[in-house]
Design a protein around this motif. Structure first.
Motif, PDB file in Angstrom:
ATOM      1  N   GLN A 105       0.811  -1.212   0.000  1.00 14.24           N
ATOM      2  CA  GLN A 105       0.000   0.000   0.000  1.00 14.24           C
ATOM      3  C   GLN A 105       0.844   1.261   0.000  1.00 14.24           C
ATOM      4  O   GLN A 105       0.654   2.145  -0.841  1.00 14.24           O
ATOM      5  N   TRP A 106       1.789   1.355   0.940  1.00  8.83           N
ATOM      6  CA  TRP A 106       2.557   2.592   1.027  1.00  8.83           C
ATOM      7  C   TRP A 106       3.551   2.720  -0.129  1.00  8.83           C
ATOM      8  O   TRP A 106       3.915   3.838  -0.523  1.00  8.83           O
ATOM      9  N   ILE A 107       3.966   1.593  -0.716  1.00  5.63           N
ATOM     10  CA  ILE A 107       4.854   1.662  -1.875  1.00  5.63           C
ATOM     11  C   ILE A 107       4.112   2.249  -3.072  1.00  5.63           C
ATOM     12  O   ILE A 107       4.630   3.119  -3.783  1.00  5.63           O
ATOM     13  N   VAL A 108       2.868   1.789  -3.307  1.00  8.28           N
ATOM     14  CA  VAL A 108       2.066   2.331  -4.411  1.00  8.28           C
ATOM     15  C   VAL A 108       1.804   3.819  -4.195  1.00  8.28           C
ATOM     16  O   VAL A 108       1.932   4.634  -5.125  1.00  8.28           O
ATOM     17  N   ALA A 109       1.450   4.194  -2.955  1.00 10.70           N
ATOM     18  CA  ALA A 109       1.183   5.608  -2.666  1.00 10.70           C
ATOM     19  C   ALA A 109       2.443   6.450  -2.864  1.00 10.70           C
ATOM     20  O   ALA A 109       2.391   7.543  -3.452  1.00 10.70           O
ATOM     21  N   LEU A 110       3.585   5.941  -2.388  1.00  2.08           N
ATOM     22  CA  LEU A 110       4.836   6.692  -2.499  1.00  2.08           C
ATOM     23  C   LEU A 110       5.229   6.895  -3.961  1.00  2.08           C
ATOM     24  O   LEU A 110       5.590   8.009  -4.364  1.00  2.08           O
ATOM     25  N   THR A 111       5.152   5.845  -4.766  1.00  2.41           N
ATOM     26  CA  THR A 111       5.569   5.964  -6.162  1.00  2.41           C
ATOM     27  C   THR A 111       4.647   6.892  -6.953  1.00  2.41           C
ATOM     28  O   THR A 111       5.108   7.632  -7.824  1.00  2.41           O
ATOM     29  N   ARG A 112       3.353   6.864  -6.653  1.00  2.00           N
ATOM     30  CA  ARG A 112       2.434   7.752  -7.372  1.00  2.00           C
ATOM     31  C   ARG A 112       2.688   9.211  -7.016  1.00  2.00           C
ATOM     32  O   ARG A 112       2.645  10.090  -7.881  1.00  2.00           O
ATOM     33  N   ILE A 113       2.954   9.477  -5.743  1.00  2.00           N
ATOM     34  CA  ILE A 113       3.234  10.857  -5.326  1.00  2.00           C
ATOM     35  C   ILE A 113       4.544  11.335  -5.936  1.00  2.00           C
ATOM     36  O   ILE A 113       4.647  12.469  -6.431  1.00  2.00           O
ATOM     37  N   MET A 114       5.571  10.476  -5.918  1.00  2.21           N
ATOM     38  CA  MET A 114       6.860  10.854  -6.492  1.00  2.21           C
ATOM     39  C   MET A 114       6.733  11.119  -7.992  1.00  2.21           C
ATOM     40  O   MET A 114       7.294  12.094  -8.511  1.00  2.21           O
ATOM     41  N   SER A 115       6.001  10.271  -8.692  1.00  7.32           N
ATOM     42  CA  SER A 115       5.816  10.468 -10.128  1.00  7.32           C
ATOM     43  C   SER A 115       5.083  11.778 -10.408  1.00  7.32           C
ATOM     44  O   SER A 115       5.412  12.497 -11.368  1.00  7.32           O
ATOM     45  N   ALA A 116       4.092  12.110  -9.573  1.00  6.38           N
ATOM     46  CA  ALA A 116       3.362  13.369  -9.750  1.00  6.38           C
ATOM     47  C   ALA A 116       4.290  14.565  -9.534  1.00  6.38           C
ATOM     48  O   ALA A 116       4.202  15.570 -10.254  1.00  6.38           O
ATOM     49  N   VAL A 117       5.183  14.471  -8.559  1.00  8.01           N
ATOM     50  CA  VAL A 117       6.139  15.560  -8.313  1.00  8.01           C
ATOM     51  C   VAL A 117       7.101  15.692  -9.489  1.00  8.01           C
ATOM     52  O   VAL A 117       7.436  16.807  -9.909  1.00  8.01           O
ATOM     53  N   PHE A 118       7.563  14.556 -10.021  1.00 11.69           N
ATOM     54  CA  PHE A 118       8.463  14.604 -11.174  1.00 11.69           C
ATOM     55  C   PHE A 118       7.810  15.316 -12.356  1.00 11.69           C
ATOM     56  O   PHE A 118       8.417  16.154 -13.015  1.00 11.69           O
ATOM     57  N   ARG A 119       6.542  14.975 -12.630  1.00 11.10           N
ATOM     58  CA  ARG A 119       5.855  15.516 -13.803  1.00 11.10           C
ATOM     59  C   ARG A 119       5.423  16.974 -13.598  1.00 11.10           C
ATOM     60  O   ARG A 119       5.127  17.666 -14.574  1.00 11.10           O
TER      61      ARG A 119
END
Length: 245
Positions: A105-119
Motif C-alpha cells: 500500500q505505502w509503496i504504491v502511494a509513495l511511487t504515485r506521489i513521487m511520479s506526480a512531483v516529477f511531472r
C-alpha cells in the motif's frame, strides 16, 4: 461612467461571471502554446507534457534486512530538447516491485506521489532530503559497505539521489587531489600502526571494494562506518571528515 450609444439597439445579453472566467482562460496562453510560440527556445518540464511511447529507465536493487525479498526501484526519464545543446534528462515516473506484499500500500502511494512531483516540473531534488530523513521506529540497518540507513524509505531516497547524480540533477562536489592524498596518507598511517590487529580481525568491505577497520564507527557526515581515532582525533577514512579540522 456614461456611454453614449449612437446606433439603434437590436438586442442584448447579460455577461455572467462564469462567462468572464471562460473568456479570460481562453486569452491566457497555456505552457504548451507558449512553447509552440517560442519555437526553438528551451522546453522545461511541466505537467502538461505528454508521456512519450518510449522512456529511458534504470533499475536499482535494494536488499534490506527488514524485508524478506529484495525491492527493485525503476526510474524512467524523459529527454527534453533532444538533439540540441539544451538537452535535459529529467525523471518522469518511478516504480517499485517486490515479491513481498507487506508494504504494497505505502509503496504504491509513495511511487504515485513521487511520479506526480516529477511531472509537475521545477526542482524535485528536495524529495531526496525528505525521504532520507525518514526513520524506522524499530531501528535502522547497515547496508553493504557499512553505510547506515535509518529506514527502507531512506534507502529508496538514497537510490533516487544516486540516479539524480547520474543524470546531472544533483552535483556532488568531489574531493580534490589534495584531500584524496590526505585521506590515503591517513589510511596508510593507521594501517601501519594497527597492522598486527588488522591481520587477526575480519575487515569491513564496502561495495566499491574499499576496506575499513572493523572497529571503525559511523561517520555523521557520510553515514559510513569508517571513523577511527588517530593521534587523539576521530577521523573518517572515507570522506576525510575530522573533528579536529
Amino acid at each position: 461612467m456614461a456611454v453614449k450609444i449612437n446606433k439603434k439597439i437590436k438586442g442584448y445579453s447579460v455577461i455572467k461571471p462564469e462567462d468572464k472566467a471562460t473568456a479570460k482562460a481562453e486569452q491566457t496562453p497555456t505552457p504548451v502554446a507558449e512553447e509552440r510560440k517560442r519555437g526553438a527556445e528551451v522546453i522545461q518540464m511541466h505537467e502538461q507534457i505528454e508521456r512519450p511511447e518510449v522512456l529511458i529507465g534504470s533499475t536499482y536493487k535494494i536488499k534490506s534486512p527488514l524485508v524478506e525479498h529484495a525491492m527493485y526501484v525503476t526510474i524512467n526519464d524523459i529527454v527534453l530538447n533532444a538533439g540540441t545543446e539544451h538537452e535535459l534528462r529529467r525523471p518522469f515516473e518511478v516504480f517499485i516491485n517486490s515479491k513481498s506484499m507487506d508494504h504494497f500500500q505505502w509503496i504504491v502511494a509513495l511511487t504515485r506521489i513521487m511520479s506526480a512531483v516529477f511531472r509537475k516540473g521545477g526542482d524535485c531534488t528536495f524529495l531526496v532530503e525528505e525521504m532520507r530523513a525518514v526513520f524506522d521506529p524499530r531501528g535502522g540497518y547497515f547496508k553493504a559497505g557499512g553505510v547506515y540507513m535509518p529506514s527502507i524509505v531512506a534507502e529508496i531516497g538514497a537510490v533516487v539521489e544516486d540516479h539524480m547524480k547520474r543524470i546531472g540533477l544533483i552535483h556532488d562536489p568531489e574531493l580534490d587531489e589534495h584531500q584524496r592524498a590526505l585521506i590515503n596518507e591517513k589510511r596508510a598511517a593507521y594501517e601501519a600502526t594497527h597492522a598486527p590487529a588488522a591481520r587477526d580481525e575480519d575487515v569491513s568491505v564496502t561495495g566499491e571494494g574499499t576496506s575499513f577497520p572493523p572497529s571503525a564507527t559511523m561517520c555523521h557526515k557520510c553515514s559510513t562506518k569508517a571513523v577511527v581515532v588517530m593521534d587523539g582525533c576521530a577521523t573518517c577514512l572515507n570522506c576525510g571528515y575530522s573533528k579536529c579540522g
